[in-house]
Design a protein around this motif. Structure first.
Motif, short mmCIF file in Angstrom:
data_model
loop_
_atom_site.label_atom_id
_atom_site.label_comp_id
_atom_site.label_asym_id
_atom_site.label_seq_id
_atom_site.Cartn_x
_atom_site.Cartn_y
_atom_site.Cartn_z
N LEU A 223 90.58 50.83 75.82
CA LEU A 223 90.57 49.71 74.89
C LEU A 223 91.59 49.90 73.77
O LEU A 223 92.37 48.99 73.46
CB LEU A 223 89.17 49.54 74.30
CG LEU A 223 88.86 48.23 73.57
CD1 LEU A 223 89.02 47.05 74.51
CD2 LEU A 223 87.45 48.27 73.02
N ILE A 224 91.61 51.08 73.16
CA ILE A 224 92.52 51.30 72.04
C ILE A 224 93.94 51.58 72.49
O ILE A 224 94.86 51.63 71.67
CB ILE A 224 92.04 52.47 71.15
CG1 ILE A 224 92.08 53.79 71.92
CG2 ILE A 224 90.66 52.18 70.58
CD1 ILE A 224 91.81 55.00 71.06
N SER A 225 94.16 51.76 73.80
CA SER A 225 95.51 52.02 74.30
C SER A 225 96.34 50.74 74.39
O SER A 225 97.54 50.80 74.65
CB SER A 225 95.44 52.68 75.68
OG SER A 225 94.93 51.78 76.65
N GLN A 226 95.70 49.58 74.17
CA GLN A 226 96.39 48.29 74.25
C GLN A 226 96.07 47.47 73.00
O GLN A 226 95.06 47.71 72.33
CB GLN A 226 95.91 47.53 75.49
CG GLN A 226 96.06 48.31 76.78
CD GLN A 226 95.38 47.60 77.93
OE1 GLN A 226 95.83 46.55 78.37
NE2 GLN A 226 94.29 48.16 78.42
N PRO A 227 96.93 46.51 72.69
CA PRO A 227 96.66 45.63 71.52
C PRO A 227 95.33 44.92 71.67
O PRO A 227 94.99 44.45 72.76
CB PRO A 227 97.83 44.65 71.54
CG PRO A 227 98.93 45.36 72.29
CD PRO A 227 98.24 46.20 73.32
N ILE A 228 94.58 44.82 70.61
CA ILE A 228 93.28 44.16 70.64
C ILE A 228 93.48 42.66 70.43
O ILE A 228 93.85 42.20 69.34
CB ILE A 228 92.35 44.73 69.55
CG1 ILE A 228 92.12 46.23 69.80
CG2 ILE A 228 91.00 44.00 69.56
CD1 ILE A 228 91.30 46.90 68.74
N THR A 229 93.28 41.89 71.48
CA THR A 229 93.43 40.45 71.44
C THR A 229 92.14 39.79 71.93
O THR A 229 91.19 40.47 72.30
CB THR A 229 94.61 40.01 72.33
OG1 THR A 229 94.32 40.39 73.69
CG2 THR A 229 95.91 40.68 71.88
N LYS A 230 92.16 38.44 71.97
CA LYS A 230 90.99 37.72 72.46
C LYS A 230 90.69 38.05 73.92
O LYS A 230 89.55 38.00 74.37
CB LYS A 230 91.20 36.21 72.29
CG LYS A 230 91.22 35.76 70.84
CD LYS A 230 91.40 34.24 70.74
CE LYS A 230 91.38 33.80 69.28
NZ LYS A 230 91.58 32.32 69.16
N LYS A 231 91.74 38.38 74.68
CA LYS A 231 91.56 38.72 76.08
C LYS A 231 90.81 40.04 76.26
O LYS A 231 90.30 40.33 77.34
CB LYS A 231 92.92 38.81 76.78
CG LYS A 231 93.67 37.50 76.85
CD LYS A 231 95.01 37.68 77.57
CE LYS A 231 95.76 36.36 77.65
NZ LYS A 231 97.07 36.52 78.34
N ARG A 232 90.77 40.82 75.18
CA ARG A 232 90.11 42.13 75.26
C ARG A 232 88.64 42.06 74.83
O ARG A 232 87.98 43.08 74.74
CB ARG A 232 90.83 43.13 74.35
CG ARG A 232 92.30 43.29 74.66
CD ARG A 232 92.55 44.27 75.77
NE ARG A 232 93.96 44.41 76.03
CZ ARG A 232 94.64 43.81 77.00
NH1 ARG A 232 93.99 43.01 77.84
NH2 ARG A 232 95.93 44.00 77.16
N MET A 233 88.13 40.87 74.57
CA MET A 233 86.75 40.73 74.10
C MET A 233 85.75 41.26 75.12
O MET A 233 84.74 41.87 74.75
CB MET A 233 86.44 39.27 73.76
CG MET A 233 87.18 38.75 72.54
SD MET A 233 86.92 39.76 71.06
CE MET A 233 85.16 39.56 70.83
#
Length: 467
Positions: A223-233
């Protein structure tokens, strides 16, 4: 070779009819002697071997998808589930190993970890003689040893899951499996809470803490290895549920192991990933408190208080009842080891140790202290080999983490494997992980992940050179 021919093998109507008649006859015969599950186990084993030959990748996914039924099954006695899953898991694994070595003649051993793991199981297989000499039934020993040998699933996993797409498929299946277990755990935990009258009755459901350790570490680092966006919810929600599930186990050593390894992992991460960790940590804490308040209403404060006390009690070794009981158990086991340090006593061999809960000696077959149990079960040689497996896997994972820094995805996979193996070693202090249902599969996924990360990095570097 076999896979190529198997797609063209004709199945005549006569062979199908004969097979059906034989299966019916076998079912009727075994049912008459109250062993109806034996033909079912044979059918499952044959179906699993056929699947393994024709579509090995789907075979691994199917094994992964059925894990909830296996790892939550009772460890006492030989249940029907044990027979069925034993036929499928051990049978198909043995068939794959045989096909790999003698028919396909492919490479099985790639590094020192493979050598030590295989040497360990070959050496301790003679332990059945020792166990029988000390009163353990061979069938019970085989059942327990069969659980341990399932760690060799890492060999086919690393063979067939070599791309990001493959790993994504496997991760989705495993995440779904763990979410199912989490839902079951939460339902049991909520019913326990509602039935409790006093605070001391608020206990956890000790369900697969090793799986939660892997789930929490893997999902959080991904999770923290990628930008946190709405797609990551969806990923945020999944990680949060895994952490809630881990808390409901009340497995303090696993809590500490996960927390420690996640903190340690950040020495290998960027400043941007550290910021994401702080943001997600705040979200998870607020979400957890809010969720408990909504779910448990008037007793929410008591639940939070019990969980907090459980966590802080990890440092109170002297006054904690559970830790005191572990000490009594370790003292009893040490006396046995002193009398026979060379061969040990064999898997599932009974021993007597004082139990602080009942105030008397108790008959036991499981040694909680994982750095003592191999000496009792396998003697000095077996214990040393077991520690080598853990030590070499940890060192290899650390070396791969350092080596694949250039490839981001491979680096995250290697870091997950390193953290999970380290967490398992920490948990081994209070709960022996070898020959334990959940732990062997967690180790298998980690051992495979180390090799897969290395392969992904090599392919990425080769692709860069071609460009």
């Amino acid at each position: 070779m076999i896979a190529e021919y198997s797609q063209h093998l004709p199945l005549s109507r006569t062979s199908l009819v004969v097979s059906a008649v034989l299966m019916i006859a076998l079912s009727a015969g075994f049912t008459a002697v109250d062993l109806w599950y034996v033909p079912a186990a044979l059918a499952v084993g044959i179906a699993g071997i056929t699947l393994m030959i024709t579509n090995p990748k789907f075979w691994i996914l199917f094994v992964s998808a059925t894990l909830p039924l296996f790892i939550t099954s009772s460890d006492k006695g030989v249940s029907v589930a044990d027979v069925l899953f034993g036929a499928m898991y051990v049978g198909t694994l043995a068939a794959w190993l045989f096909h790999r070595v003698f028919i396909d003649r492919g490479q099985l051993v790639r590094d020192w970890l493979d050598v030590i793991v295989l040497l360990y199981f070959v050496c301790v297989s003679s332990n059945v003689v020792t166990a029988y000499a000390y009163g353990t039934a061979p069938v019970d020993w085989v059942r327990q040893f069969g659980i341990g040998i399932l760690v060799l699933y890492y060999l086919p996993i690393r063979e067939y899951f070599t791309t990001k797409r493959d790993l994504t498929q496997l991760a989705v299946v495993l995440a779904t499996v763990l979410l199912i277990i989490t839902a079951q755990s939460l339902l049991v935990y909520r019913s326990t809470i509602q039935a409790s009258v006093y605070a001391y009755q608020l206990t956890g459901e000790r369900l697969v803490p090793q799986a939660y350790a892997m789930g929490c570490i893997a999902s959080f680092l991904l999770l923290i290895s990628q930008p946190i966006t709405k797609k990551r919810m969806l990923g945020i929600l999944t990680t949060f549920l895994f952490m809630v599930g881990l808390v409901t186990t009340f497995a303090r050593t696993t809590w500490l192991a996960v927390l420690f390894t996640l903190l340690l992992a950040h020495f290998s991460l960027s400043v941007r990933e550290l910021k994401r960790t702080l943001a997600l940590g705040f979200v998870f804490v607020v979400g957890a408190v809010t969720g408990v308040s909504i779910a448990f209403g008037r007793i929410a404060q008591a639940v939070l208080h019990v969980i907090a006390n459980r966590f802080t009690s990890s440092s109170h070794f002297g006054s904690d009842a559970a830790m005191g009981n572990r000490i009594y158990e370790a003292r009893g086991v040490l006396r046995y080891i002193e009398h026979n340090p060379i061969t040990g006593y064999g898997l599932l061999t009974h021993y007597q140790a004082y139990d602080g809960y009942i105030g008397n000696s108790a008959d036991k077959t499981f040694v909680h202290y994982g750095f003592l149990s191999p000496f009792y079960f396998f003697g000095v040689a077996g214990a040393v080999l077991q520690f080598l497996v853990l030590g070499v896997s940890l060192v290899r994972a650390y070396n791969v983490v350092r080596k694949v820094r250039r490839t981001h995805f491979a680096h995250v996979i290697a870091l997950i494997c390193f953290c999970v193996i380290l967490a398992m070693i920490i948990e081994n202090i209070t709960a022996a992980i070898f020959f334990f249902r959940t732990a062997v599969f967690v180790l298998a996924f980690c051992f495979a992940g180390i090799s897969i990360a290395l392969k992904l990095d090599e392919e990425a570097q080769c692709q860069q050179l071609r460009q």
